[in-house]
Design a protein around this motif. Structure first.
Motif: not given
Length: 171
Positions: A102-103, A107-111, A114-120
């Motif tokens: 979970a995020l 969270a920043s826009a960058r975080d 990254l979250y959705f790219c790696e862990y979506g």
């Protein structure tokens, strides 16, 4: 920052029998964090190492029958260790178990990116039971399963290599 939040969360979990931080950053985190976390073993390396190299070095320094892995930028839930232990008990033939990622807020826009790219694909809620893919940020292995594939660990391979091998074996 996040490493300290992660260590705080882990230190409160009775199932976390040992905590190892493997690191190759410019500044050794033990210099500031070891006095705050006397039960944590810090392994600091000079020179860059890949995430798998750090992870497998940490594994080689651990002693438990179950070995869990997180990334430093993640903060485990209060029952993280207990849930992984229970998953191993419920699936005794599984060499590896994992869970959602979970995020953390805020969270920043960058975080978020990254979250959705790696862990979506691993955002809660997730499927329970056997799956084909696990997030590399929330895993727990059986030591004996890892030891059987020391060639991949020694070569510094990513977990996906182990997972592919286990799938090919029907595990």
């Amino acid at each position: 920052g996040r490493l300290r939040e992660c260590l705080d969360a882990l230190a409160r979990q009775r199932e976390a029998a040992e905590i190892i931080v493997a690191d190759c950053s410019a500044n050794d985190p033990a210099e500031t964090l070891a006095p705050l976390y006397p039960g944590v073993r810090f392994l600091h390396f000079h020179g860059k190492r890949s995430v798998p190299q750090l992870r497998w070095t940490g594994f080689r320094h651990s002693m438990g029958a179950l070995v869990a892995a997180l990334e430093a930028r993640t903060v485990p839930a209060a029952d993280w260790c207990a849930l992984l232990v229970r998953a191993h008990e419920e699936h005794p033939d599984a060499p590896v178990v994992g869970g959602p990622v979970a995020l953390s807020a805020p969270a920043s826009a960058r975080d978020e990116g990254l979250y959705f790219c790696e862990y979506g694909s691993f955002a809660p809620p997730v499927k329970t039971g056997p799956v084909r893919e696990l997030s590399l940020a929330n895993l727990s292995y059986r030591r004996e399963a890892l030891e059987q594939h020391g060639d991949l660990l020694d070569a510094g391979r990513w977990e996906t290599w182990l997972h592919q091998r286990w799938r090919a074996q029907g595990r």
